[in-house]
Write a protein that holds these residues in place. Structure first.
Motif, mmCIF file in Angstrom:
data_model
loop_
_atom_site.group_PDB
_atom_site.id
_atom_site.type_symbol
_atom_site.label_atom_id
_atom_site.label_comp_id
_atom_site.label_asym_id
_atom_site.label_seq_id
_atom_site.Cartn_x
_atom_site.Cartn_y
_atom_site.Cartn_z
ATOM 1 N N GLY B 114 69.591 60.682 33.015
ATOM 2 C CA GLY B 114 69.490 60.316 31.606
ATOM 3 C C GLY B 114 70.413 59.169 31.233
ATOM 4 N N GLN B 115 71.586 59.105 31.894
ATOM 5 C CA GLN B 115 72.529 58.028 31.582
ATOM 6 C C GLN B 115 71.927 56.675 31.956
ATOM 7 N N GLN B 128 74.270 46.110 34.940
ATOM 8 C CA GLN B 128 75.105 46.430 33.772
ATOM 9 C C GLN B 128 75.225 47.937 33.579
ATOM 10 N N TYR B 132 78.892 49.583 33.541
ATOM 11 C CA TYR B 132 79.498 50.055 32.295
ATOM 12 C C TYR B 132 79.286 51.542 32.035
ATOM 13 N N VAL B 133 78.275 52.120 32.655
ATOM 14 C CA VAL B 133 77.945 53.508 32.318
ATOM 15 C C VAL B 133 78.049 54.452 33.519
ATOM 16 N N PRO B 136 81.786 54.184 36.062
ATOM 17 C CA PRO B 136 82.999 54.781 35.485
ATOM 18 C C PRO B 136 82.935 56.303 35.453
ATOM 19 N N GLN B 137 81.754 56.855 35.198
ATOM 20 C CA GLN B 137 81.626 58.317 35.191
ATOM 21 C C GLN B 137 81.689 58.873 36.609
ATOM 22 N N ARG B 140 85.273 59.085 38.045
ATOM 23 C CA ARG B 140 86.038 60.211 37.525
ATOM 24 C C ARG B 140 85.747 61.478 38.337
#
Lengths: 245, 212
Positions: B114-115, B128, B132-133, B136-137, B140
């Motif tokens: 979904g992201q 991109q 950016y999405v 980074p996730q 983590r």
């Protein structure tokens, strides 16, 4: 009025399953189209072809002047102009509410920072969440997330927004907040395509209803005509089940 | 034990320095290569995925020592001379990068579809959306397994001892052989490794808490 989304003999298969059967459909600028129908009828597939998230196997699908089926078409050109709101929101979990709204305008449209911020804050006010600008998505309720998702789409200043069951994952008391925001958007004249189970919205806000079943358009009518006098047996059966009182 | 430490101080410190240097260089390159191959592994183009798969399966399924020996013995025969330190550091970087790539790929996959769909529908390009999405996730999520890889990397740098890389382990062998104080020497070396790995271990744990 000009067509903003136009299907010409579109077919889609998942293996042997014929998910979209020879679709011919034209959605005009400013229309608010509700797509309703039973689960598994292909409504979501239909709306997801409109911004290229699902590929079509044959036919022609022109969206904001670009042919989606043409391999040379840059889908980003379409997606800049056609927003999408999902059942499960799909907000960027690693960004704040404000960043969710400003990210794409910043990196896709290269909008000036100050203007970007102003537009985003205005949109947050509009959806009633200005005080949540610095929250992260996980700190919001479902209804709040969906209002942010709508603001995120609007920030791109799109020509149309696709809504794929925007209220299906929400608690009942949250649904109305989201529908109110959608009505606000509709009243401004934006083209909207909404896959929904909210018959009230389809009837009162929408100005066109498409009843979809078995991968086909069964009825395509003005809401009053459809709800008061459905022509097909399948639509009558469907309505008798969803409208209980 | 203190006696052996003071009498061979310069050997230990040289080895310690080389171990740190090798680890830092290998850490940098294995992370860069690991991220790169993880991105290839999830790329929408099949050819790139195959390249990544071959690289990863090759380097994570051959013993580190064999990879290092190839760089130390085979490369000089056909191309150019490499020192033990360089051969070991290259071997360690490639070997670790394969594991890191697998960790990061798993991290990317665990970020929901979904992201990506949200970002693409918002007008972003695939690159991109990744930058950016998704990444980074993913990073983590990947911090705990990455911590393990970094710790393994430091310990695995002892492979340099086999190719005369003058690292801590190599110096330990030298000291042990010349002083005959085998047990004392290796206990000291163990402590030197702990000086590197324990703080790293705690830092990764701190980072993990901070990001959650």
């Amino acid at each position: 009025m000009a067509a903003i989304i136009e299907f010409k003999n579109v077919n889609k298969y998942y293996g042997k399953l014929h998910a979209l059967k020879n679709i011919n459909l034209s959605i005009e600028e400013g229309q608010v189209v509700s797509i309703i129908g039973p689960s598994g009828s292909g409504k979501s597939t239909l709306i997801r072809t409109m911004n290229g998230l699902e590929k079509i196997n044959s036919g022609q699908l022109i969206v904001t002047g670009y042919d989606i089926a043409d391999k040379k078409t840059d889908l980003n050109k379409i997606r800049k102009n056609v927003g999408m709101v999902f059942q499960h929101f799909n907000l960027y979990e690693n960004h704040t509410v404000l960043e969710n709204i400003t990210l794409a305008p910043k990196i896709v449209l290269h909008r000036d920072n100050e203007e970007n911020h102003q537009i985003a804050m205005d949109l947050l006010k509009k959806v009633g969440l200005a005080d949540k600008a610095d929250y992260y998505p996980r700190q919001l309720s479902g209804g709040q997330k969906q209002r942010v998702a709508i603001a995120r789409s609007l920030a791109m200043k799109p020509k149309a927004i696709l809504f794929d069951e925007p209220t299906s994952a929400l608690d009942p008391e949250m649904i109305q907040d989201v529908l109110n925001v959608m009505k606000l958007v509709a009243d401004e004249g934006l083209t909207m395509v909404v896959v929904t189970h909210e018959m009230g919205f389809a009837r009162e806000v929408g100005n066109r209803v498409i009843f979809f079943d078995g991968g086909e358009v069964i009825e395509d009518e003005k809401p009053d005509v459809f709800f008061d006098n459905p022509k097909s047996e399948r639509a009558r059966q469907f309505l008798s089940k969803v409208i209980t009182n | 034990m203190i006696g052996i430490l003071t009498s061979h101080w310069s050997e230990f410190i040289t080895g310690f320095g080389n171990t740190i240097l090798c680890s830092l260089i290998a850490l940098f390159f294995s992370l860069v290569l690991g991220i790169g191959f993880a991105l290839l592994e999830v790329a929408p183009i099949k050819f790139l995925r195959i390249i990544a798969k071959i690289y990863i399966e090759l380097f994570r399924n051959i013993p580190l020592l064999v990879i290092t020996m190839v760089f130390y013995l085979v490369i000089p025969q056909f191309f150019f001379k490499v020192s033990g330190f360089v051969a070991g550091t290259i071997g360690l970087s490639l070997y670790t990068s394969a594991f890191i790539a697998e960790n990061i790929r798993a991290g990317i996959n665990s970020v929901g579809d979904g992201q990506m769909e949200g970002a693409l529908s918002n007008g972003m390009t695939y690159t991109q959306a990744m930058r950016y999405v998704i990444l980074p996730q993913a990073m983590r999520i990947v911090i705990p397994p990455l911590g393990n890889q970094f710790i393994n990397l430091i310990k695995n740098s002892s492979v340099l001892a086999f190719v005369a890389g003058f690292d801590l382990m190599y110096q330990a062998d030298v000291v042990a052989l010349s002083s005959f104080q085998t047990i004392n020497t290796y206990v000291i070396v163990g402590v030197f490794y702990l000086i590197l790995t324990l703080p790293l271990s705690y830092y990764m744990r701190y980072l993990e808490k901070k990001l959650n």
